[in-house]
Design an enzyme around this catalytic site. Structure first.
Site, PDB file in Angstrom:
ATOM      1  N   TYR A 118     -41.603 -43.907  -2.338  1.00  0.00           N
ATOM      2  CA  TYR A 118     -42.044 -43.634  -0.963  1.00  0.00           C
ATOM      3  C   TYR A 118     -41.419 -42.331  -0.497  1.00  0.00           C
ATOM      4  O   TYR A 118     -40.245 -42.054  -0.757  1.00  0.00           O
ATOM      5  CB  TYR A 118     -41.620 -44.768  -0.020  1.00  0.00           C
ATOM      6  CG  TYR A 118     -41.883 -44.448   1.446  1.00  0.00           C
ATOM      7  CD1 TYR A 118     -43.083 -44.811   2.046  1.00  0.00           C
ATOM      8  CD2 TYR A 118     -40.943 -43.752   2.220  1.00  0.00           C
ATOM      9  CE1 TYR A 118     -43.344 -44.500   3.379  1.00  0.00           C
ATOM     10  CE2 TYR A 118     -41.202 -43.436   3.550  1.00  0.00           C
ATOM     11  CZ  TYR A 118     -42.404 -43.817   4.115  1.00  0.00           C
ATOM     12  OH  TYR A 118     -42.659 -43.501   5.418  1.00  0.00           O
ATOM     13  N   GLU A 206     -46.866 -39.008   5.446  1.00  0.00           N
ATOM     14  CA  GLU A 206     -46.385 -40.159   4.687  1.00  0.00           C
ATOM     15  C   GLU A 206     -47.108 -40.221   3.346  1.00  0.00           C
ATOM     16  O   GLU A 206     -48.341 -40.210   3.304  1.00  0.00           O
ATOM     17  CB  GLU A 206     -46.630 -41.450   5.473  1.00  0.00           C
ATOM     18  CG  GLU A 206     -46.013 -42.674   4.822  1.00  0.00           C
ATOM     19  CD  GLU A 206     -46.168 -43.925   5.671  1.00  0.00           C
ATOM     20  OE1 GLU A 206     -45.174 -44.616   5.910  1.00  0.00           O
ATOM     21  OE2 GLU A 206     -47.315 -44.199   6.098  1.00  0.00           O
TER      22      GLU A 206
END
Length: 398
Positions: A118, A206
Site C-alpha cells: 500500500y 492512493e
C-alpha cells in the site's frame, strides 16, 4: 474532485509511474477490441465507478455472483463478463446500499503479482505537511490496517522547504521490505508520484495495491486520485475529466450556486452560515439523538435567491424529515435568510417540521418576517434549543 481509475493511471503514466497497459470500454464490443489490442493471455475486467472495494462488491441483479473486478483468460471471457457488468448496479462498502451503475470498464493486462503493498500521499493537518503512508498490507483498506495493526503503517512527512528527496523514497522502500532492483524501481515510482501530487494540486493519491511483480518491478495496480477543487482553475485538462454522472446531483447544483453542500445519511436537513457553525450544528443534532442529512454552508454573503436554492436542495432529498436553519448574522443578515426561507417554503409546499434559530444582524426583522409568514415555523432561542426542538418534531411527525 474524483476521477476514475483509468483516468488516474493515464495521468500518472505521464509522470513516469509504472502502470499495466489497458484501455477504457463502454460496450462489450469495445471491451473485446481493447483485449485484442493487449494480446493476453490474462486480462482484468474492471468496473469504473467512484467507489472503492469494487472487487469485493456485488451486483444487485446477481448478489451471489462475481464482483466488479474479474480476472479472465480469454477474449470470449472478456466479452461475456463485460455484458454481465455494463449497465448493472454495483454495490460496494463505499457506494452505499443504492450502489452505482457501471457505465464503463477498464480492460487491463494481467499482472504477475509477487507481493501486494500500500502507498498513499495526503496532506496531514497535524503536521501541515504532505505525508506519505506505506504498508506491507496491500489490498486492504488502510483504515482497517490502522485499526488492527497500526504498527504496519510507515509514515514519512515531507518538509516543504526541501521537498521529497531520494532518501525519503529509499526509507519507504526499505520499510516495505524491498530489496535489490525493487528498491530502485520503488524510488522512481514514489518520486514520480510526489511530482504528480504537487503539479496537479492533488489532495490524495492512493495506490492500493502497489505490487511487486515476479520480475522485481514495482507497479501501481490500482490508482485513486482526488483533487483540490479550489485549484481546478489551474488545471482545465483535469477538470475536463469530471464525470458528473458519478456525483450527487444535489452537490452539483449546490456548486453551481456557490453553496457548500455535502449529502449525509441522516434525516434532519441543516442550513447554516459558516463551516465551523455548520459542524457544531451537526454535532449538537447528534447529541440530542438526531442524524444530520447534510452539511450546507450558505456562506457569509448569501443572497435571498441563494438561500432559496439552498432550502430547495435540502428538501429535494427524500430522506429529509425535518430542517434546522441556524444563522448567526455577521456579514450575513438575518432578514435575508428569513426572506429566502419563506420564499422557498412557499414554493415547494413545505411539509416537514422547520426549526429556525436566528441571531445577529437584523435579527428582529428576520424574526418578524418568519412570524408574519403564516408558515408553521418553530422558533428557537439558541442552538441547543433548536436541536432539541427539531429532533423532537421529527420524532413526533413519525
Amino acid at each position: 474532485m474524483n476521477i476514475h481509475e483509468y483516468q488516474a493511471k493515464e495521468l500518472l503514466a505521464k509522470y513516469g509511474v509504472s502502470v499495466p497497459k489497458g484501455g477504457v470500454a463502454y460496450t462489450a464490443d469495445e471491451a473485446v477490441k481493447q483485449a485484442e489490442a493487449l494480446g493476453g493471455p490474462v486480462y482484468v475486467v474492471k468496473s469504473q465507478i467512484h467507489a472503492g472495494g469494487r472487487g469485493a462488491g456485488r451486483f444487485k441483479n446477481n448478489p451471489d455472483g462475481a464482483g466488479g473486478v474479474r480476472v479472465v483468460k480469454s477474449v470470449d471471457d472478456v466479452r461475456s463478463n463485460a455484458q454481465e457488468m455494463i449497465g448493472q448496479i454495483l454495490v460496494t462498502k463505499q457506494s452505499g446500499t443504492q450502489g452505482k451503475e457501471v457505465k464503463r470498464l477498464y480492460i487491463e493486462d494481467g499482472c504477475d503479482i509477487a507481493r501486494e503493498l500500500y502507498l498513499g500521499m495526503l496532506l496531514d493537518r497535524e503536521t501541515s505537511r504532505l505525508t506519505v503512508m506505506a504498508s506491507t498490507e496491500g489490498g486492504m483498506e488502510i483504515e482497517e490496517v490502522a485499526a488492527a495493526t497500526p504498527d504496519k503503517i510507515l509514515k514519512v512527512a515531507i518538509d516543504p522547504a526541501t521537498g521529497m528527496m531520494p532518501f525519503h523514497a529509499r526509507q519507504l522502500a526499505f520499510g516495505l521490505g524491498l530489496e535489490g532492483k525493487q528498491v530502485g524501481s520503488a524510488v522512481k515510482l514514489i518520486l514520480s508520484l510526489y511530482k504528480a501530487f504537487n503539479d496537479l494540486d492533488c489532495s490524495i493519491i492512493e495506490i492500493n495495491p502497489l505490487v511487486v511483480t515476479g520480475a522485481g518491478d514495482v507497479m501501481a495496480l490500482d490508482a485513486k486520485i482526488n483533487f483540490d477543487d479550489n485549484a481546478l482553475f489551474r488545471h482545465k485538462d483535469v477538470e475536463a475529466l469530471r464525470d458528473e454522472d458519478e456525483e450527487d446531483p444535489r452537490e452539483l447544483e449546490a456548486a453551481q450556486h456557490e453553496l457548500n453542500y455535502i449529502r449525509l445519511d441522516g434525516n434532519i436537513g441543516c442550513m447554516v452560515n459558516g463551516a465551523g457553525l455548520a459542524m457544531s450544528t451537526m454535532d449538537i443534532i447528534k447529541l440530542y439523538g438526531g442524524d444530520p442529512a447534510n452539511f450546507l454552508d450558505v456562506g457569509g454573503g448569501a443572497t435571498k435567491e441563494r438561500v432559496t436554492t439552498a432550502f430547495k436542495i435540502i428538501l429535494s432529498d427524500p430522506k429529509v424529515e425535518g430542517i434546522l436553519v441556524n444563522i448567526f448574522g455577521g456579514i450575513m443578515r438575518c432578514d435575508v435568510i428569513a426572506e429566502g426561507v419563506v420564499a422557498a417554503a412557499r414554493e415547494v409546499s413545505l411539509n416537514v417540521p422547520l426549526v429556525v434559530r436566528l441571531e445577529g444582524t437584523n435579527v428582529e426583522q428576520g424574526k418578524k418576517i418568519l412570524a408574519d409568514s403564516g408558515l408553521p415555523i418553530i422558533s428557537a432561542q439558541d442552538l441547543g434549543d433548536a436541536a432539541e426542538k427539531v429532533v423532537k418534531a421529527v420524532k413526533e411527525a413519525n
